[in-house]
Design a protein around this motif. Structure first.
Motif, PDB file in Angstrom:
ATOM      1  N   ARG A  48       0.709  -1.118   0.090  1.00  0.00           N
ATOM      2  CA  ARG A  48      -0.084   0.097   0.147  1.00  0.00           C
ATOM      3  C   ARG A  48       0.751   1.169  -0.063  1.00  0.00           C
ATOM      4  NH1 ARG A  48      -3.369   0.183   4.767  1.00  0.00           N
ATOM      5  NH2 ARG A  48      -1.538   1.462   5.807  1.00  0.00           N
ATOM      6  N   GLU A  49       2.002   1.362   0.825  1.00  0.00           N
ATOM      7  CA  GLU A  49       2.836   2.237   0.600  1.00  0.00           C
ATOM      8  C   GLU A  49       3.513   2.649  -0.498  1.00  0.00           C
ATOM      9  OE1 GLU A  49       5.349   1.651   4.086  1.00  0.00           O
ATOM     10  OE2 GLU A  49       4.007   2.020   5.619  1.00  0.00           O
ATOM     11  N   HIS A  50       3.988   1.644  -1.314  1.00  0.00           N
ATOM     12  CA  HIS A  50       4.573   1.774  -2.432  1.00  0.00           C
ATOM     13  C   HIS A  50       3.570   2.025  -3.496  1.00  0.00           C
ATOM     14  CE1 HIS A  50       8.434   0.167  -1.509  1.00  0.00           C
ATOM     15  NE2 HIS A  50       7.888  -1.087  -1.155  1.00  0.00           N
ATOM     16  N   ILE A  51       2.368   1.746  -3.468  1.00  0.00           N
ATOM     17  CA  ILE A  51       1.217   2.240  -4.449  1.00  0.00           C
ATOM     18  C   ILE A  51       0.969   3.685  -4.139  1.00  0.00           C
ATOM     19  CG2 ILE A  51      -1.158   2.066  -4.944  1.00  0.00           C
ATOM     20  CD1 ILE A  51      -0.960  -0.906  -4.517  1.00  0.00           C
ATOM     21  N   ASP A  52       0.855   4.028  -2.752  1.00  0.00           N
ATOM     22  CA  ASP A  52       0.609   5.481  -2.604  1.00  0.00           C
ATOM     23  C   ASP A  52       2.007   6.484  -3.097  1.00  0.00           C
ATOM     24  OD1 ASP A  52      -1.567   5.381  -1.296  1.00  0.00           O
ATOM     25  OD2 ASP A  52      -0.645   5.319   0.760  1.00  0.00           O
ATOM     26  N   ASN A  53       3.246   5.874  -3.211  1.00  0.00           N
ATOM     27  CA  ASN A  53       4.445   6.715  -3.532  1.00  0.00           C
ATOM     28  C   ASN A  53       4.552   6.900  -5.012  1.00  0.00           C
ATOM     29  OD1 ASN A  53       5.427   6.951  -0.916  1.00  0.00           O
ATOM     30  ND2 ASN A  53       6.795   5.263  -0.937  1.00  0.00           N
ATOM     31  N   LEU A  54       4.024   5.703  -5.645  1.00  0.00           N
ATOM     32  CA  LEU A  54       3.908   5.557  -7.282  1.00  0.00           C
ATOM     33  C   LEU A  54       3.031   6.561  -7.441  1.00  0.00           C
ATOM     34  CD1 LEU A  54       5.239   4.413  -9.588  1.00  0.00           C
ATOM     35  CD2 LEU A  54       3.678   2.425  -9.311  1.00  0.00           C
ATOM     36  N   ALA A  55       1.687   6.495  -7.043  1.00  0.00           N
ATOM     37  CA  ALA A  55       0.560   7.354  -7.574  1.00  0.00           C
ATOM     38  C   ALA A  55       0.931   8.853  -7.081  1.00  0.00           C
ATOM     39  CB  ALA A  55      -0.517   7.079  -6.756  1.00  0.00           C
ATOM     40  N   SER A  56       1.763   9.155  -6.223  1.00  0.00           N
ATOM     41  CA  SER A  56       2.148  10.573  -5.967  1.00  0.00           C
ATOM     42  C   SER A  56       3.250  10.853  -6.995  1.00  0.00           C
ATOM     43  CB  SER A  56       2.530  10.818  -4.533  1.00  0.00           C
ATOM     44  OG  SER A  56       3.423  10.052  -4.191  1.00  0.00           O
ATOM     45  N   GLU A  57       4.074  10.104  -7.448  1.00  0.00           N
ATOM     46  CA  GLU A  57       5.026  10.229  -8.191  1.00  0.00           C
ATOM     47  C   GLU A  57       4.531  10.604  -9.727  1.00  0.00           C
ATOM     48  OE1 GLU A  57       9.075  11.136  -9.574  1.00  0.00           O
ATOM     49  OE2 GLU A  57       8.264  11.052  -7.315  1.00  0.00           O
ATOM     50  N   LEU A  58       3.719   9.623  -9.925  1.00  0.00           N
ATOM     51  CA  LEU A  58       2.922   9.850 -11.317  1.00  0.00           C
ATOM     52  C   LEU A  58       2.122  11.010 -11.457  1.00  0.00           C
ATOM     53  CD1 LEU A  58       1.256   6.209 -12.293  1.00  0.00           C
ATOM     54  CD2 LEU A  58       3.337   7.721 -13.324  1.00  0.00           C
ATOM     55  N   CYS A  59       1.574  11.683 -10.395  1.00  0.00           N
ATOM     56  CA  CYS A  59       0.784  12.912 -10.264  1.00  0.00           C
ATOM     57  C   CYS A  59       1.907  13.956 -10.371  1.00  0.00           C
ATOM     58  CB  CYS A  59       0.270  13.037  -9.123  1.00  0.00           C
ATOM     59  SG  CYS A  59      -1.397  12.132  -8.941  1.00  0.00           S
ATOM     60  N   ARG A  60       2.931  13.879  -9.812  1.00  0.00           N
ATOM     61  CA  ARG A  60       4.115  14.997  -9.827  1.00  0.00           C
ATOM     62  C   ARG A  60       4.631  14.974 -11.551  1.00  0.00           C
ATOM     63  NH1 ARG A  60       9.127  15.396 -10.056  1.00  0.00           N
ATOM     64  NH2 ARG A  60       9.611  13.292  -9.582  1.00  0.00           N
ATOM     65  N   ILE A  61       4.861  14.121 -12.043  1.00  0.00           N
ATOM     66  CA  ILE A  61       5.407  13.617 -13.376  1.00  0.00           C
ATOM     67  C   ILE A  61       4.292  14.242 -14.440  1.00  0.00           C
ATOM     68  CG2 ILE A  61       5.994  12.239 -15.168  1.00  0.00           C
ATOM     69  CD1 ILE A  61       7.364  10.369 -13.122  1.00  0.00           C
ATOM     70  N   ASN A  62       3.062  14.207 -14.042  1.00  0.00           N
ATOM     71  CA  ASN A  62       2.064  14.528 -14.744  1.00  0.00           C
ATOM     72  C   ASN A  62       2.085  16.136 -14.863  1.00  0.00           C
ATOM     73  OD1 ASN A  62      -0.343  14.214 -16.682  1.00  0.00           O
ATOM     74  ND2 ASN A  62      -1.610  14.091 -15.169  1.00  0.00           N
ATOM     75  N   GLU A  63       2.103  16.630 -13.418  1.00  0.00           N
ATOM     76  CA  GLU A  63       2.421  18.026 -13.547  1.00  0.00           C
ATOM     77  C   GLU A  63       3.297  18.705 -14.258  1.00  0.00           C
ATOM     78  OE1 GLU A  63       1.939  18.849  -9.216  1.00  0.00           O
ATOM     79  OE2 GLU A  63       0.008  18.090  -9.043  1.00  0.00           O
ATOM     80  N   HIS A  64       4.412  18.217 -14.212  1.00  0.00           N
ATOM     81  CA  HIS A  64       5.665  18.658 -14.660  1.00  0.00           C
ATOM     82  C   HIS A  64       5.981  18.407 -15.959  1.00  0.00           C
ATOM     83  CE1 HIS A  64       6.299  18.842 -10.257  1.00  0.00           C
ATOM     84  NE2 HIS A  64       7.160  20.314 -10.790  1.00  0.00           N
ATOM     85  N   GLN A  65       4.987  17.507 -16.650  1.00  0.00           N
ATOM     86  CA  GLN A  65       5.235  17.104 -18.073  1.00  0.00           C
ATOM     87  C   GLN A  65       4.828  18.544 -19.327  1.00  0.00           C
ATOM     88  OE1 GLN A  65       6.791  14.987 -20.296  1.00  0.00           O
ATOM     89  NE2 GLN A  65       6.379  13.449 -18.371  1.00  0.00           N
ATOM     90  N   LYS A  66       5.781  18.439 -20.219  1.00  0.00           N
ATOM     91  CA  LYS A  66       5.222  19.574 -21.140  1.00  0.00           C
ATOM     92  C   LYS A  66       4.432  19.146 -21.980  1.00  0.00           C
ATOM     93  CE  LYS A  66       9.525  21.906 -19.972  1.00  0.00           C
ATOM     94  NZ  LYS A  66      10.059  23.343 -19.954  1.00  0.00           N
ATOM     95  N   VAL A  67       4.625  17.644 -22.312  1.00  0.00           N
ATOM     96  CA  VAL A  67       4.051  17.182 -23.487  1.00  0.00           C
ATOM     97  C   VAL A  67       2.671  16.741 -22.679  1.00  0.00           C
ATOM     98  CG1 VAL A  67       3.917  15.091 -25.165  1.00  0.00           C
ATOM     99  CG2 VAL A  67       6.064  16.292 -24.541  1.00  0.00           C
TER     100      VAL A  67
END
Length: 131
Positions: A48-67
């Protein structure tokens, strides 16, 4: 052969010995199962902790993505997987609590029967060194 089994069941000490044998047989299995459930619950928490970390990392990547890359469906899938992990963890927690109560009742019943046998004089505890 059936008559001998009935004779053992008819005497109180035979029934107590049979019950104590069953309790002695079941107790290690219950304890082993409890240990395994505990290990699985720990793994579930870690997952569950790994899933939470991965989800927040994907959100962060999505926010900073230029494409324009839509990661929201993947985040939703991760959150759905997390929800299922939490559900399984709750089920395991309930099962572990029932196992704990069962183990406690087995120990209590074993102690009660041993006390009854010692009081009746039918059972005398022997030290391991004596045959």
């Amino acid at each position: 052969m059936k008559m001998a089994a009935l004779a053992v069941e008819e005497t109180p000490s035979g029934r107590d010995a049979l019950a104590e044998g069953l309790l002695d047989l079941l107790s290690p299995a219950v304890q082993q199962l409890d240990t395994h459930v505990h290990s699985v619950r720990e793994s579930q928490v870690e997952l569950r902790e790994h899933i939470d970390n991965l989800a927040s990392e994907l959100c962060r990547i999505n926010e900073h993505q230029k494409v324009a890359l839509d990661l929201d469906p993947y985040v939703k899938k991760l959150l759905n997987a997390r929800r299922r992990v939490v559900l399984v963890n709750n089920i395991l927690q309930n099962a572990q609590e029932r196992l704990r109560r069962l183990n406690h009742n087995v120990a209590k019943e074993t102690a009660r029967r041993k006390t009854m046998l010692e009081a009746s004089g039918a059972f005398t505890p022997r030290s391991p060194s004596k045959p």
